[in-house]
Design an enzyme around this catalytic site. Structure first.
Site, PDB file in Angstrom:
ATOM      1  N   GLU A  60       0.849  -1.206   0.000  1.00 23.18           N
ATOM      2  CA  GLU A  60       0.000   0.000   0.000  1.00 23.18           C
ATOM      3  C   GLU A  60       0.877   1.245   0.000  1.00 23.18           C
ATOM      4  OE1 GLU A  60      -2.902   0.108   3.160  1.00 23.18           O
ATOM      5  OE2 GLU A  60      -3.446   2.183   2.716  1.00 23.18           O
ATOM      6  N   ASP A 110       4.134 -14.134  12.141  1.00 20.72           N
ATOM      7  CA  ASP A 110       2.775 -14.581  11.832  1.00 20.72           C
ATOM      8  C   ASP A 110       1.809 -13.417  12.052  1.00 20.72           C
ATOM      9  OD1 ASP A 110       0.228 -15.711  11.915  1.00 20.72           O
ATOM     10  OD2 ASP A 110       0.912 -17.573  12.843  1.00 20.72           O
ATOM     11  N   HIS A 164      -2.005  10.408  -0.038  1.00 19.90           N
ATOM     12  CA  HIS A 164      -2.216   9.031  -0.441  1.00 19.90           C
ATOM     13  C   HIS A 164      -2.312   8.900  -1.955  1.00 19.90           C
ATOM     14  CE1 HIS A 164      -4.035   4.997  -0.148  1.00 19.90           C
ATOM     15  NE2 HIS A 164      -3.394   4.981   0.986  1.00 19.90           N
TER      16      HIS A 164
HETATM   17  P1  NDP Z   1       9.392 -22.919  16.775  1.00 19.31           P
HETATM   18  O1  NDP Z   1       8.653 -24.202  16.696  1.00 19.31           O
HETATM   19  O2  NDP Z   1      10.392 -22.665  15.709  1.00 19.31           O
HETATM   20  O3  NDP Z   1      10.065 -22.838  18.228  1.00 19.31           O
HETATM   21  C1  NDP Z   1      10.966 -21.851  18.570  1.00 19.31           C
HETATM   22  C2  NDP Z   1      12.402 -22.296  18.274  1.00 19.31           C
HETATM   23  O4  NDP Z   1      13.300 -21.249  18.564  1.00 19.31           O
HETATM   24  C3  NDP Z   1      12.807 -23.482  19.110  1.00 19.31           C
HETATM   25  O5  NDP Z   1      13.461 -24.412  18.266  1.00 19.31           O
HETATM   26  C4  NDP Z   1      13.807 -22.903  20.093  1.00 19.31           C
HETATM   27  O6  NDP Z   1      14.811 -23.804  20.414  1.00 19.31           O
HETATM   28  C5  NDP Z   1      14.399 -21.793  19.279  1.00 19.31           C
HETATM   29  N1  NDP Z   1      15.026 -20.711  20.056  1.00 19.31           N
HETATM   30  C6  NDP Z   1      16.287 -20.246  19.855  1.00 19.31           C
HETATM   31  N2  NDP Z   1      16.552 -19.241  20.680  1.00 19.31           N
HETATM   32  C7  NDP Z   1      15.457 -19.042  21.440  1.00 19.31           C
HETATM   33  C8  NDP Z   1      15.111 -18.098  22.454  1.00 19.31           C
HETATM   34  N3  NDP Z   1      15.986 -17.177  22.863  1.00 19.31           N
HETATM   35  N4  NDP Z   1      13.882 -18.141  22.995  1.00 19.31           N
HETATM   36  C9  NDP Z   1      12.983 -19.066  22.587  1.00 19.31           C
HETATM   37  N5  NDP Z   1      13.254 -19.993  21.633  1.00 19.31           N
HETATM   38  C10 NDP Z   1      14.474 -19.982  21.044  1.00 19.31           C
HETATM   39  O7  NDP Z   1       8.398 -21.668  16.713  1.00 19.31           O
HETATM   40  P2  NDP Z   1       7.308 -21.129  17.711  1.00 19.31           P
HETATM   41  O8  NDP Z   1       7.035 -22.087  18.828  1.00 19.31           O
HETATM   42  O9  NDP Z   1       7.704 -19.759  18.070  1.00 19.31           O
HETATM   43  O10 NDP Z   1       5.996 -21.092  16.802  1.00 19.31           O
HETATM   44  C11 NDP Z   1       5.859 -20.099  15.811  1.00 19.31           C
HETATM   45  C12 NDP Z   1       5.254 -20.706  14.568  1.00 19.31           C
HETATM   46  O11 NDP Z   1       4.047 -21.388  14.884  1.00 19.31           O
HETATM   47  C13 NDP Z   1       4.888 -19.660  13.557  1.00 19.31           C
HETATM   48  O12 NDP Z   1       5.372 -20.081  12.299  1.00 19.31           O
HETATM   49  C14 NDP Z   1       3.350 -19.685  13.546  1.00 19.31           C
HETATM   50  O13 NDP Z   1       2.844 -19.315  12.291  1.00 19.31           O
HETATM   51  C15 NDP Z   1       3.062 -21.118  13.864  1.00 19.31           C
HETATM   52  N6  NDP Z   1       1.773 -21.477  14.432  1.00 19.31           N
HETATM   53  C16 NDP Z   1       0.856 -20.556  14.871  1.00 19.31           C
HETATM   54  C17 NDP Z   1      -0.344 -20.938  15.416  1.00 19.31           C
HETATM   55  C18 NDP Z   1      -1.264 -19.896  15.966  1.00 19.31           C
HETATM   56  O14 NDP Z   1      -0.872 -18.735  16.059  1.00 19.31           O
HETATM   57  N7  NDP Z   1      -2.483 -20.229  16.355  1.00 19.31           N
HETATM   58  C19 NDP Z   1      -0.709 -22.364  15.515  1.00 19.31           C
HETATM   59  C20 NDP Z   1       0.353 -23.258  15.082  1.00 19.31           C
HETATM   60  C21 NDP Z   1       1.526 -22.833  14.551  1.00 19.31           C
HETATM   61  P3  NDP Z   1      14.625 -24.879  21.616  1.00 19.31           P
HETATM   62  O15 NDP Z   1      13.492 -25.761  21.248  1.00 19.31           O
HETATM   63  O16 NDP Z   1      15.935 -25.557  21.681  1.00 19.31           O
HETATM   64  O17 NDP Z   1      14.333 -24.085  22.851  1.00 19.31           O
END
Ligand code: NDP
Length: 413
Positions: free
Chosen positions: A76, A269, A366
């Site tokens: 936009e 997201d 705009h």
């Molecule tokens: P991930 O599954 O990728 O989990 C986060 C990853 O980041 C883990 O592997 C974690 O490692 C790693 N990590 C590295 N550094 C950090 C830190 N400092 N703090 C936290 N984690 C860290 O993603 P999310 O759980 O964040 O989920 C997001 C995704 O889920 C998006 O793509 C979204 O679109 C999707 N989603 C959304 C839904 C909704 O909104 N209703 C439903 C289902 C999916 P480790 O595991 O080793 O800690």
């Protein structure tokens, strides 16, 4: 030279010279690369290509004493210009002050067909359930996050177990869903009832941020209106948005213009954010604006309060080179810092929209920018785009028919 007058190559050089990006990142921008087939295949289903949108940056953001250029992805016209315009007025008044809170994502385990003794059994074993959930994703504890709350809620025939989880720098949807599903398996062994589902809530209630700014009157003045008059009119329109739901919705859409653009640029997201923002706007039972403006000490004081649901890691963020580039340009260290930037952009876009609405009207700026899109829709290409756009701006008749006529006349010459 103003940034908006530069070519894209000049802007890339500005980022390089300013230390925002390195040579490799400059090459990434120059290549105008889309994502690889492998990456597209791994991110989504049935892929047959990738879809590009303009990638730019807003300027002059001074947030908690730190200067930012903010990458935005948006189709936009005028959103980046509006964000930069307000950010400069705010920077000249001292900048944004942000107040993020700890990041807690709430999840729900929903049970059905449960008996009173099931409920008693769950409540008696709340510490055991809490500890089980805590151990379901041990790396989160190592990162300083993990379980923060456990609550039981009754809804007629349903029982809900609500878990509050600090997901540190991740948006946390996958993490929380994993914890919930593991915990629900444990719970199903403890009760006679059934687990109906386990899923996070996108309420964003544990991720509410406040952003404040005080804008000097002289930063708001137009050629024909004093800054104080503009400030008073902004307050009136902000007040009207509290009374008119139709206005509040459009008020909030202007805020989301900036917020979604930064979320897209950082691989976040935006659907989750939209759900959180609008449910928060309705929290009082009446849809309300997400910002408020009033006058104090000869300044226009603005506050944005809303959930900002995002991560600086996780999901697609690591995989998308452009998302990594955006985080690098802003030198993002953690998710709270990114929340502060995103909230500030929302407040800036809101100020720009309100200032335009109570002065010249939104169309002046705009449509001036929209004219290029109109020129392209009429079939203009190359140098013709600018020529047709200029004529459209002169005639102020922003119709497709006018654009087609201008192009036809141009081609006759
Ligand atoms: P991930 O599954 O990728 O989990 C986060 C990853 O980041 C883990 O592997 C974690 O490692 C790693 N990590 C590295 N550094 C950090 C830190 N400092 N703090 C936290 N984690 C860290 O993603 P999310 O759980 O964040 O989920 C997001 C995704 O889920 C998006 O793509 C979204 O679109 C999707 N989603 C959304 C839904 C909704 O909104 N209703 C439903 C289902 C999916 P480790 O595991 O080793 O800690």
């Amino acid at each position: 030279m103003k940034i908006y007058e530069m070519t894209d190559e000049q802007r890339i050089k500005l980022l390089l010279d300013g230390g925002y990006i390195n040579q490799n990142q400059a090459e990434l921008l120059r290549s105008r690369q889309t994502i690889s087939t492998d990456l597209a295949d791994s991110l989504s289903e049935n892929q047959i290509g990738s879809f590009s949108l303009p990638y730019g940056f807003a300027t002059d953001f001074l947030i908690d004493g730190q200067n930012y250029l903010v990458p935005m992805v948006i189709e936009e016209p005028s959103v980046i210009a509006a964000a930069s315009n307000a950010a400069k007025r705010i920077k000249n008044s001292g900048g944004f002050k942000t107040y993020p809170t700890p990041r807690i994502v709430y999840g729900q385990i929903v049970l059905e067909n449960i008996t009173e003794s099931d409920v008693a059994q769950l409540e008696q074993n709340d510490s055991e359930i809490f500890e089980f959930a805590q151990q379901a994703h041990p790396s989160l504890i190592k990162r300083g996050g993990g379980m923060v709350s456990l609550k039981f809620n009754h809804y007629d025939n349903f029982e809900e177990i609500e878990l509050g989880i600090d997901t540190v720098d991740a948006m946390g949807a996958n993490m929380v869903n994993t914890i919930l599903e593991k915990t629900s398996q444990k719970i199903s062994t403890m009760i006679s009832g059934d687990v109906l589902c386990s899923i996070l809530s996108n309420s964003g209630q544990g991720q509410v941020i406040t952003v404040e700014t005080s804008v000097e009157y002289d930063q708001l003045a137009t050629k024909t209106m004093s800054g104080e008059d503009v400030a008073q009119r902004i307050v009136k329109l902000s007040t009207f948005a509290k009374k008119s739901i139709k206005r509040a919705i459009t008020h909030n859409k202007g805020i989301m213009n900036g917020i979604d653009a930064v979320l897209l640029a950082t691989g976040n997201d935006f659907r989750a954010q939209e759900a959180a923002a609008h449910s928060f706007a309705f929290e009082s039972g009446r849809y309300q604006p997400l910002t408020e403006w009033h006058l104090a000490n000869n300044k226009l004081v603005g506050t944005l309060k809303m959930p900002i649901e995002l991560g600086s890691v996780g999901g697609a963020i690591k995989a998308l080179p452009m998302a990594q580039l955006s985080l690098a340009i802003m030198k993002i260290q953690n998710s709270q810092q990114l929340q502060s930037v995103v909230g500030s952009v929302g407040l800036a876009n809101n100020l720009s929209a309100l200032r335009a609405l109570v002065t010249t009207g939104i169309q002046a700026g705009h449509m001036g920018l929209q004219s290029k899109s109109l020129a392209i829709s009429a079939g203009a290409s190359g140098l013709e785009i600018e020529q047709v756009a200029q004529k459209l701006n002169q005639t102020k008749d922003y119709t497709l028919k006018n654009a087609e006529n201008i192009l036809m006349e141009l081609r006759k010459k």
